[in-house]
Write an enzyme that holds these catalytic residues in place. Structure first.
Site, PDB file in Angstrom:
ATOM      1  N   HIS A  15      -9.133  -3.826  10.186  1.00 25.25           N
ATOM      2  CA  HIS A  15      -9.111  -3.632   8.734  1.00 25.25           C
ATOM      3  C   HIS A  15      -9.547  -4.897   7.992  1.00 25.25           C
ATOM      4  CE1 HIS A  15      -7.708   0.287   7.582  1.00 25.25           C
ATOM      5  NE2 HIS A  15      -6.531   0.212   8.154  1.00 25.25           N
ATOM      6  N   HIS A  67      -6.243  -1.961  15.296  1.00 29.05           N
ATOM      7  CA  HIS A  67      -6.487  -1.250  14.033  1.00 29.05           C
ATOM      8  C   HIS A  67      -6.271  -2.173  12.822  1.00 29.05           C
ATOM      9  CE1 HIS A  67      -6.473   2.451  11.471  1.00 29.05           C
ATOM     10  NE2 HIS A  67      -5.705   1.691  10.707  1.00 29.05           N
ATOM     11  N   GLU A  68      -5.126  -2.814  12.782  1.00 32.74           N
ATOM     12  CA  GLU A  68      -4.837  -3.657  11.611  1.00 32.74           C
ATOM     13  C   GLU A  68      -5.794  -4.842  11.554  1.00 32.74           C
ATOM     14  OE1 GLU A  68      -3.063  -2.088   9.670  1.00 32.74           O
ATOM     15  OE2 GLU A  68      -2.115  -0.762  11.127  1.00 32.74           O
ATOM     16  N   GLU A 123      -2.094  -3.862   7.024  1.00 30.99           N
ATOM     17  CA  GLU A 123      -3.162  -4.847   7.213  1.00 30.99           C
ATOM     18  C   GLU A 123      -3.254  -5.915   6.131  1.00 30.99           C
ATOM     19  OE1 GLU A 123      -3.656  -1.524   6.428  1.00 30.99           O
ATOM     20  OE2 GLU A 123      -5.347  -1.290   5.058  1.00 30.99           O
ATOM     21  N   ASN A 124      -2.157  -6.300   5.473  1.00 29.10           N
ATOM     22  CA  ASN A 124      -2.192  -7.343   4.447  1.00 29.10           C
ATOM     23  C   ASN A 124      -3.060  -8.516   4.900  1.00 29.10           C
ATOM     24  OD1 ASN A 124       0.141  -5.880   3.301  1.00 29.10           O
ATOM     25  ND2 ASN A 124       1.175  -6.755   5.083  1.00 29.10           N
ATOM     26  N   GLU A 163       0.855  -1.188   0.000  1.00 28.27           N
ATOM     27  CA  GLU A 163       0.000   0.000   0.000  1.00 28.27           C
ATOM     28  C   GLU A 163       0.888   1.234   0.000  1.00 28.27           C
ATOM     29  OE1 GLU A 163      -2.834   0.319   3.197  1.00 28.27           O
ATOM     30  OE2 GLU A 163      -3.800   2.022   2.257  1.00 28.27           O
TER      31      GLU A 163
END
Ligand code: B3K
Ligand code: ZN
Length: 898
Positions: free
Chosen positions: A305, A301-302, A268-269, A125
């Site tokens: 996602h 957070h991740e 966040e892959n 990203e």
């Protein structure tokens, strides 16, 4: 100024769907640091919803093209160029195999595939995938990925990618392979691979519906003792998303990998989150309470996602806040729930206050400068420059306003409808707003302006009490005041502002609230007014006495409230408001007003003095044992120098520093006994505990220590700090003691105690890079003096063997800390700070444009400073503009000079 043509501007209005779609991707990697071969086989078809294009244009950067085949036959009409690959006259539906080579070892940009500490990592990203292979590298192209990794087994024993492990095994010549499959369609920016010598903390949990999930936190072997907190945070995140939003983990396995060279916090892959070590590694000896809290927030957070960003993603990068604003809101709510559950308002308020501090200090400043942009920007040159406080933090406030308008249940209904409609799709901010509107039977057309208008709204408040009629009217007026040109052109009309209000009686209790036209008072003593016009009056009836208004409770909208409170009224609110956020706010208003007056005096050389009533208001908070320690710590912390400077008509960091230091000293000396008593009372002897209560005690105690270090005679503080430093069993106490020692001796040009502690700290933690980052940062942010300017210390530290410009954490710990978190020293009148800044931006530009561009932003508010500083800053900006190459930095400095 720049000598090359203006780089291309990408505009939201120009969005067009892709001419082709890619349904499946099979990637094969032969991982070699200097020369990694990537074979990429894609199933491609024309997009029925796009206009016809005979050529297929793929993005690619820094790739060596090797070959192309279509449906198994070599394809001769492929042309590689600077921006990618063009395939002429392709069929409607075909299998395309592309082979290319990249050089991870030399990739210092940390975007694409790179090597860190001898291991391979990726960051895709926003547009890093095109540095790995040729692709339609845009978020509205979603495909299923299968990934085969091959590498030396001795050097890279662990091979990871997204999704589920299909098979693994040995190959000839000491090599091995692993094949991974991600069953979910995803855009290329969510692709990831990791290869290297890593170990994992593992845990198996059952998800809400009873399915077994394998959780792993992968780190270098010597860091395994610092993974427990990240794992606990992950488990808590999984549970929270199930209970609050009914969202379950959709993969059998979820991995977090820590890497020490990383441009931002984490990524966040799908199923393979890659994290900056700073947001994974923690134990009490190496990490502060703040670090522990940040890790919980970023892991959350991740993880969140996975639904808000991955299952439903963005149609284009202008919609970035669709996933980021929403996911920040979710992580903020998660942290608040972890601290205080749904009902402990005081504990929740602590988190809210911290978040609003950041918003006001950083996002409001962004809105006031040349980078001002709406939550959904209209254009960009380099998308990486738009991962901003506006997109993230203001974006989160915009999401929070839906919840404030509809309540938790209404918000949940909106979220449910959003997933029902859009699971598996790449959508827009409008789609989200429509889901919220439709689920709650509301028209939210006006609310769209929160996404399209830049600048910080101002709400001014007039009140009138009619004793005879027992009516109290509140007139609200909204506008933007005198905003930055970049913001002004986006401002079209009034916003829908949820404005929460309470009315407080003479005894300090809330009064009942009944609006004109209502049959009776409502149950709650806080009311959310829907303020939609430029000016609007709300009249409360049956108001038995003249109230004091408590405005914008819990900061119900990201606006500036203007109301002419007297100092006594603010002291009263600080003592009585039932809304804990507004209690804190009253103290901040009082302090800000006082500090700005003093800063004004400091610029003219008038002697400074502080009103006794202000000291008394602070004393009351300090000694009020009914208040939670963490609240007291926040209430007693003065607004930051950066925030205060930003409030001045002409920013003067030296004057702000003088004023703030004067007040800190005055509060220290006047309340010495109380600070000492608080220091003693809030010690946390015994084993370290990571609970919010224990961390609240440490925070308050360490704040007391920092005030004591301001005493005219700091001997006592030095004694306490030295003792605390030596006895500390945790990093919170040890680093606070070190900081107190540095500051207590700053006025005298340093002390033996401070130097000894610094040396000891280095020796003790030499093998812990994250702690050495703190060692650099503490020195870069310390107070300076005329005999000992901090720039000299910083320049010396640049030559320290442990300094490394290529490692973003290290660069941030020294350079960013000085340039962005030590305003009084950075903005030295002689321009030494600016010269240093220019050198470092130019040096970083050649290594890592994303990091360089972040640093470049520290001068963007130059026009708001005093004339001498302004001239120095402009000269530095011009120097940078004339020398840098990257699109990233050019966009920032050209907008600043604009
Ligand atoms: N989505 C990433 C940020 C990517 C930044 C690219 N320059 C982390 C996050 O917000 O969760
Ligand atoms: Zn995010």
């Amino acid at each position: 100024m720049a000598d090359t043509a203006t780089p291309n501007v990408i505009r939201r209005a120009d969005y067009a769907p892709p001419a082709f779609l890619i349904d499946t991707v099979a990637l094969e990697f032969d991982l070699v640091p200097q020369r990694t071969v990537v074979r990429n086989t894609m199933r491609v078809r024309r997009n029925p919803d796009a206009s016809h294009a005979s050529n297929f244009e793929l993005m690619g950067e820094q790739l060596e093209f090797v070959s192309a085949t279509i449906d198994g036959a070599p394809f001769a009409h492929a042309h590689a160029h600077e921006h990618g690959l063009t395939l002429d006259n392709v069929p409607d539906n075909f299998e395309l195999t592309l082979t290319s080579i990249c050089n991870p070892a030399e990739n210092t940009t940390l975007s694409g595939l790179y090597v860190s500490g001898g291991n391979f990592f990726t960051q895709c990203e926003a547009e890093g995938f095109r540095r790995i292979t040729y692709f339609l590298d845009r978020p509205d192209v979603m495909a299923t990925f299968t990934v085969t990794l091959r590498a030396s087994k001795a050097d890279y024993p662990v091979l990871l990618s997204n999704g589920n492990l299909l098979e693994e095994g040995d190959l000839p010549d000491g090599r091995h392979f692993a094949r991974w499959e991600d069953p979910f369609r995803k855009p290329s920016y969510l692709f990831a691979l990791v290869a290297g010598k890593l170990v994992a903390l593992e845990e198996c949990v059952k998800s809400g519906s009873g399915k077994e999930k394998l959780l792993q936190v992968w780190v270098e072997p010597h860091d395994l003792d610092k993974t427990r907190h990240a794992m606990d945070s992950l488990i808590n995140s999984i549970r929270w998303d199930e209970s609050r939003f009914g969202l379950e983990l959709d993969l059998d396995r979820f991995m977090i990998v820590a890497v020490s060279d990383f441009n931002m916090g984490a990524m966040e892959n799908k199923g393979l989150n890659i994290f900056n070590t700073k947001y994974v590694l923690a134990n009490p000896e190496t990490a502060t309470d703040t670090d522990f809290a940040n890790i919980e927030a970023v892991v959350g957070h991740e993880y969140f996602h996975n639904w808000t960003g991955n299952r439903v993603t963005c149609r284009d990068w202008f919609q970035l806040s669709l996933k980021e604003g929403l996911t920040v809101f979710r992580d903020q709510e998660f942290s608040a729930d972890m601290a205080g559950g749904a009902t402990d308002e005081a504990a929740r308020a602590t988190k809210r206050i911290e978040d609003v501090r950041v918003l006001r200090q950083m996002q409001f400043a962004e809105d006031a400068g040349p980078m001002a942009h709406p939550v959904r920007p209209e254009s960009y040159v380099e998308i990486n420059n738009f991962y901003t406080m506006t997109v993230y933090e203001k974006g989160s406030e915009v999401v929070r306003m839906y919840q404030t308008l509809f309540g938790r249940d209404g918000f949940r209904k909106g979220m449910d409808l959003y997933f029902k409609r859009h699971d598996g799709q790449a959508v827009t901010c409008d789609d989200f707003r429509h889901a919220l509107a439709d689920a709650n039977g509301r028209d939210l057309a006006q609310f769209e302006r929160w996404y399209s208008q830049a600048g910080t709204p101002r709400v001014s408040v007039r009140t009138k009490y009619d004793a005879a009629q027992q009516r109290y009217s509140v007139t609200l007026t909204q506008g933007y005041g005198d905003t930055a040109p970049a913001a002004r052109e986006t401002q079209k009309g009034p916003l829908l502002i949820p404005f929460a209000i309470g009315l407080i009686g003479k005894d300090g209790h809330d009064l009942p609230l009944q609006l004109e036209g209502e049959a009776r008072a409502s149950d709650s003593t806080t009311r959310v007014l829907e303020f939609t016009q430029t000016e609007q009056t709300f009249t409360f009836v049956n108001v038995a006495q003249e109230p004091l208004p408590s405005l914008l409770r819990n900061f119900s909208a990201p606006v500036i409230v203007e109301y002419d409170y007297s100092a006594d009224q603010l002291a009263f609110l600080l003592a009585h408001d039932s809304d804990p956020f507004n209690r804190w706010e009253a103290g901040q208003r009082l302090a800000t007003r006082e500090l700005l007056t003093l800063a004004g005096r400091a610029t003219t050389g008038v002697p400074l003095q502080l009103d006794d009533s202000v000291v008394a208001a602070f004393a009351r908070v300090l000694t009020d044992e009914t208040l939670s320690p963490s609240f007291r710590e926040l209430a007693l912390m003065l607004p930051s120098e950066a925030y205060l400077a930003e409030q001045m008509a002409e920013s003067n960091p030296a004057a702000v520093h003088a004023a703030r230091q004067f007040v800190r000293k005055r509060l220290a000396n006047a309340l010495r006994k109380d600070w000492l008593a608080v220091y003693e009372k809030h010690r946390t002897p015994g084993a370290y505990e990571a609970t919010p209560e224990a961390s609240g005690h440490r925070a308050l105690k360490n704040l007391a220590l920092s005030y004591l270090a301001e005493l005219d005679d700091p001997a006592e503080a030095v004694r306490l700090a030295s003792a605390q430093y030596d006895a500390a069993n945790n990093m919170t106490d040890r680093s606070a003691a070190l900081s107190a020692l540095l500051n207590a001796s700053a006025a005298n040009g340093g002390s033996v105690e401070a130097q000894q502690a610094l040396d000891d700290f280095y020796r003790r933690f030499e093998k812990e890079p994250l702690v050495i980052d703190k060692w650099f940062a503490l020195q870069a942010t310390q107070r300076g003096s005329a005999q000992r300017p901090v720039i000299e210390i910083v320049r010396k530290l640049m030559a320290h063997p442990a300094f490394n410009l290529k490692n973003p954490n290290r660069a941030r710990s020294l350079i960013f800390s000085f340039c962005a978190a030590n305003p009084a020293q950075f903005h030295a009148e002689d321009g030494s700070g600016y010269a240093f800044w220019a050198e470092q931006v130019i040096a970083l530009d050649a290594i890592n444009p994303q990091v360089a561009a972040r640093l470049a932003r520290s001068l963007e508010l130059w026009r708001r400073f005093t004339p001498t500083l302004r001239d120095g800053m402009r000269a530095a900006l011009e120097k940078v503009a004339s020398q840098v190459k990257s699109r990233d930095v050019r966009e920032i400095v050209e907008k600043a000079l604009g």
